[in-house]
Design a protein around this motif. Structure first.
Motif, PDB file in Angstrom:
ATOM      1  N   GLU A 124       0.964  -1.220  -0.094  1.00 45.49           N
ATOM      2  CA  GLU A 124      -0.137   0.017  -0.165  1.00 45.49           C
ATOM      3  C   GLU A 124       1.016   1.191  -0.010  1.00 45.49           C
ATOM      4  OE1 GLU A 124      -3.466   2.388   0.246  1.00 45.49           O
ATOM      5  OE2 GLU A 124      -2.919   0.623  -0.508  1.00 45.49           O
ATOM      6  N   CYS A 125       2.095   1.131   0.681  1.00 46.40           N
ATOM      7  CA  CYS A 125       3.036   2.377   0.902  1.00 46.40           C
ATOM      8  C   CYS A 125       3.270   2.612  -0.848  1.00 46.40           C
ATOM      9  CB  CYS A 125       4.113   2.003   1.533  1.00 46.40           C
ATOM     10  SG  CYS A 125       3.790   2.205   3.295  1.00 46.40           S
ATOM     11  N   ARG A 132       0.732   4.068  -2.698  1.00 46.66           N
ATOM     12  CA  ARG A 132       0.561   5.388  -2.709  1.00 46.66           C
ATOM     13  C   ARG A 132       1.679   6.216  -3.336  1.00 46.66           C
ATOM     14  NH1 ARG A 132      -4.126   8.049  -0.679  1.00 46.66           N
ATOM     15  NH2 ARG A 132      -4.648   7.252   1.407  1.00 46.66           N
ATOM     16  N   GLU A 188       0.866   6.649  -6.874  1.00 47.37           N
ATOM     17  CA  GLU A 188      -0.077   7.595  -7.038  1.00 47.37           C
ATOM     18  C   GLU A 188       0.220   8.949  -7.091  1.00 47.37           C
ATOM     19  OE1 GLU A 188      -4.292   7.348  -4.996  1.00 47.37           O
ATOM     20  OE2 GLU A 188      -2.756   8.264  -3.680  1.00 47.37           O
ATOM     21  N   GLY A 244       2.402   8.849   5.350  1.00 46.34           N
ATOM     22  CA  GLY A 244       1.575   7.703   4.596  1.00 46.34           C
ATOM     23  C   GLY A 244       1.790   6.381   5.240  1.00 46.34           C
ATOM     24  N   PRO A 245       0.973   5.223   4.652  1.00 46.52           N
ATOM     25  CA  PRO A 245       0.032   5.172   3.697  1.00 46.52           C
ATOM     26  C   PRO A 245      -1.329   5.855   4.027  1.00 46.52           C
ATOM     27  CG  PRO A 245       0.212   3.156   4.515  1.00 46.52           C
ATOM     28  CD  PRO A 245       1.050   3.747   5.330  1.00 46.52           C
ATOM     29  N   SER A 259      -2.089  10.815   2.778  1.00 47.31           N
ATOM     30  CA  SER A 259      -2.189  10.736   1.214  1.00 47.31           C
ATOM     31  C   SER A 259      -0.850  11.430   0.762  1.00 47.31           C
ATOM     32  CB  SER A 259      -3.118  11.565   0.401  1.00 47.31           C
ATOM     33  OG  SER A 259      -2.867  11.651  -0.952  1.00 47.31           O
ATOM     34  N   ARG A 271       0.318  12.224  -2.002  1.00 47.71           N
ATOM     35  CA  ARG A 271      -0.243  13.001  -3.299  1.00 47.71           C
ATOM     36  C   ARG A 271      -0.788  14.503  -2.644  1.00 47.71           C
ATOM     37  NH1 ARG A 271      -4.651  11.417  -7.808  1.00 47.71           N
ATOM     38  NH2 ARG A 271      -4.310  13.190  -9.193  1.00 47.71           N
TER      39      ARG A 271
END
Length: 240
Positions: free
Chosen positions: A17-18, A21, A24, A202-203, A206, A208
């Motif tokens: 998941e890291c 992210r 992303e 994160g994760p 966000s 981003r």
């Protein structure tokens, strides 16, 4: 970023998941650490992070989150993390350890990290023991160490974080979970772009959105490149 598995708290933060992210947000590489402090909750915390890094070659680096009150065992864990496992830094969280940033056990760990050129990242926010003034005492006692103020004072101590960084050249300011883009710009203007670091927490948070926060600060292109990655790369490359 955090990788950990804590069923009792309902947290499962996976390396995959890291990396998702990071992708992303268009980020090449991230730094991961546990939420718990080794060896208190999980005696295998270092292995958990080392395995996460190994699963994604070239994408993740590791920091060791350690409880200072374990004395010789804590120092041995840090030495093993850096020398044997290739970790790049130390993470200290006075909220969970209740260890003052400038007490002897804490300073011993900071100095051990500094002997390898590795930075110490503090959770620096609004809680007792985590304020910029508390951590500044460690910076004064360990002038040879690079100390990063994670969250650069949180919500209510950002001005204090910038002020102590002005007084102590070994303090760096890190932007995650601090909600004011204008304060990133102010930090760059007052202490220099070379001492301000992007991060995401994160994760769960966000990366981003955290990138966008830096862009909203309106830095010049060279300063923005330093904050968003070049400073962190320089820190990581200096570890020996």
């Amino acid at each position: 970023m955090h990788v950990d598995h804590l069923p009792a708290l309902g947290w499962s933060l996976e390396a995959a998941e890291c990396v998702r992210r990071l992708d992303e947000a268009g980020i090449e590489k991230g730094v991961v650490m546990t939420i718990v402090d080794a060896p208190e909750v999980n005696p295998h915390a270092l292995e958990l992070i080392a395995d996460a890094v190994a699963a994604f070659p070239g994408r993740l680096e590791a920091f060791a989150r350690i409880h200072p009150w374990y004395g010789d065992e804590a120092v041995a864990l840090l030495e093993r993390a850096i020398v044997e496992l290739g970790f790049k830094g130390l993470k200290l969280h006075p909220v969970t350890t209740i260890a003052h940033p400038a007490e002897d056990d804490t300073l011993r760990l900071i100095r051990a990290a500094a002997a390898h050129g590795a930075p110490t990242l503090f959770h620096c926010g609004d809680e007792p023991l985590t304020t910029p003034l508390a951590i500044a005492r460690a910076a004064e006692a360990c002038a040879e160490a690079t100390i990063v103020l994670g969250h650069m004072g949180g919500y209510f101590h950002v001005d204090e974080a910038i002020a102590v960084a002005e007084r102590h050249p070994n303090l760096l300011l890190e932007t995650s979970a601090m909600p004011y883009p204008a304060k990133i710009r102010e930090a760059v203007e007052r202490v220099g772009a070379e001492r301000v670091l992007y991060a995401s927490d994160g994760p769960a948070c966000s990366p981003r959105i955290e990138v966008e926060k830096v862009r909203l600060a309106g830095l010049d292109p060279a300063a923005e490149r330093l904050v968003l990655g070049e400073n962190a790369a320089r820190l990581l490359e200096a570890v020996r």
